[in-house]
Design an enzyme around this catalytic site. Sequence first.
Site, PDB file in Angstrom:
ATOM      1  CB  CYS A  50      -0.883   0.072   1.241  1.00 48.27           C
ATOM      2  SG  CYS A  50      -1.903  -1.339   1.492  1.00 48.27           S
ATOM      3  N   GLY A  76       1.484   0.090  -5.146  1.00 46.44           N
ATOM      4  CA  GLY A  76       0.325  -0.796  -5.303  1.00 46.44           C
ATOM      5  C   GLY A  76      -0.435  -0.428  -6.556  1.00 46.44           C
ATOM      6  CG  ASN A 150       2.020   1.151   3.810  1.00 46.63           C
ATOM      7  OD1 ASN A 150       3.049   1.809   3.817  1.00 46.63           O
ATOM      8  ND2 ASN A 150       1.989  -0.068   3.344  1.00 46.63           N
ATOM      9  N   GLY A 151       0.494  -1.489   5.656  1.00 47.68           N
ATOM     10  CA  GLY A 151       1.153  -2.393   6.600  1.00 47.68           C
ATOM     11  C   GLY A 151       0.294  -3.604   6.869  1.00 47.68           C
ATOM     12  CE1 TYR A 295      11.550  -3.679  -6.729  1.00 43.93           C
ATOM     13  CE2 TYR A 295      10.048  -4.450  -5.040  1.00 43.93           C
ATOM     14  CZ  TYR A 295      10.326  -4.204  -6.367  1.00 43.93           C
ATOM     15  OH  TYR A 295       9.392  -4.473  -7.322  1.00 43.93           O
ATOM     16  CB  CYS A 435       7.654  -9.607   4.878  1.00 46.75           C
ATOM     17  SG  CYS A 435       7.154  -8.060   5.637  1.00 46.75           S
TER      18      CYS A 435
HETATM   19  S1  SF4 Z   1      10.570  -8.646   7.151  1.00 49.29           S
HETATM   20 FE1  SF4 Z   1      11.776  -7.642   5.527  1.00 49.29          FE
HETATM   21  S2  SF4 Z   1      10.270  -6.742   4.137  1.00 49.29           S
HETATM   22 FE2  SF4 Z   1       9.219  -7.225   6.068  1.00 49.29          FE
HETATM   23  S3  SF4 Z   1       9.305  -5.349   7.294  1.00 49.29           S
HETATM   24 FE3  SF4 Z   1      11.073  -6.592   7.877  1.00 49.29          FE
HETATM   25  S4  SF4 Z   1      12.716  -5.893   6.505  1.00 49.29           S
HETATM   26 FE4  SF4 Z   1      10.793  -5.191   5.636  1.00 49.29          FE
END
Ligand code: SF4
Length: 512
Positions: A50, A76, A150-151, A295, A435
């Site tokens: 998001c 997104g 977002n999240g 990224y 993640c």
């Molecule tokens: S697991 Fe990786 S992609 Fe997810 S919040 Fe942590 S650093 Fe970012």
Amino acid sequence: MSRLLYQGVEGVPDISESLLSSMKISHPERAQRAEGPALSETDPKLREECGVVAIHGHPDAARQAYLGLYALQHRGQESAGIATADGLHLANIKGMGLVSEIFTDDVLAKLPGQMAIGHTRYSTTGDSALLNAQPIRVDSTKGLIAIAHNGNLVNLGNLRSRLERDGAYFQTTSDSEIIVQLIAHSHANSLVDCIADSLSQVDGAFSIVMMTRDRIFAARDPRGFRPLSMGRIKNPDGPDTIVFASETCAFDLLRATYERDVLPGELVMVTEDGVTSRQYASGIPQSSCIFEHVYFARPDSRIFGRWVQESRDEMGRQLARESGVPADVVVPVPDSGVTAALGYAEEAGIPFRFGLIRNHYVGRTFIEPEQRVRDFGVRLKLNPVRNLLEGKRVILIDDSIIRGTTSRKIVRMVRGAGAKEVHLRISCPPTISPCFYGVDTPRKRDLIAANKSVEEIRRFIEADSLSYLSLDGLLKCCDGGEHNGYCTACYTGNYPTQWVDVEDILPAEVSL
Ligand code: SF4
């Protein structure tokens, strides 16, 4: 024409109720994700879920939100929405597609008001995706509230069942609605207290913008996983316009000046009387997502107190220092590998060349599940520049290897264009764990680096050499921002929250 969902829009029947009754919300997204690969072979990048934007005090707030979302489109591309308020009404329009496809002049004209929040989202497809598109507008016991998020929350299962026991009726499967239901069920005195109370009960990653008929709120989770910045547009004839956005690149299009980041654990409120703020949580170590620097975020954004371009340039330089190899040319895997490749080339003193050209006009219609199309995925997107690669020792720079199949296709493509040697360099450590904080990753069993050594991956992708940036190196490249910690869980498996999905982190051996 995109299919749109209207809520509270004057002169347009509110179709949310009919949609609600015709939709089966039987598969929460997390369950859907567990059923199949999250990333297609044709689009193997990890995807952010998001981007959010909020505007307070602008005569054409909807159009400002539109511009902000336009700049955040990279966060997104599946759905987008804008809600506006004029002190009395709160209207919301959302749909599937790109921001520019959904919000034509006619649609924007249906969104009057001086306040707006907006959201752009990567999601699964289908009706439930439209219903779960944001902002989510809920008529609660505390009045009309629109929220964009977002999240990812990580304790939502527990919260949801507790709220349902208390009589909450959920319209969507979205995390964001849990926050609104917590607000509705809070016994705190004022609305702002109810919001603070609700935010302190949720765990996970959230950068949120929220709107009532006459106020805007912005908040970040206590660990500061996702970015959220505040800016200002000076108005010579009246109060300033206050804006919030996931990334500062949105401010440039709005001609807003960056003012500051919303702090981890901070709740900011904007009313006609100005901006007020409170810390609803403190003392929790910060764990901002380092992959935003690797990224997700645009290089022209400043997040967590640092320019993304600087971080990526430094990642390339550090990669050259850590794993240099004699070569004739440095070639980025476009677009995301470009900035790191520039840094690498400059540090190593090797010419930088665009040896792979990305076709920016590949439509989403090509992303189909048929094998026949899949095999063409990489070739549809990338094409080698034969005269730059023929007979050369090539260093390819990319930002991640997820399953390995796409990297192998790219290495083959470069070799097929005549390269003598192909050395792949990755501008972050191996991705070994999924993640849970708003990035769509495959399960551990599907991540190649979780199941193979670097040498085994090198053999799989058929490169002459393969190196990743070290974790220490990456942390050094992103240092000096908010002077707090980063989440690196996808590289280490050490999660900053307690709640993770055990099924998702099982290694391949166990699942076979
Ligand atoms: S697991 Fe990786 S992609 Fe997810 S919040 Fe942590 S650093 Fe970012």
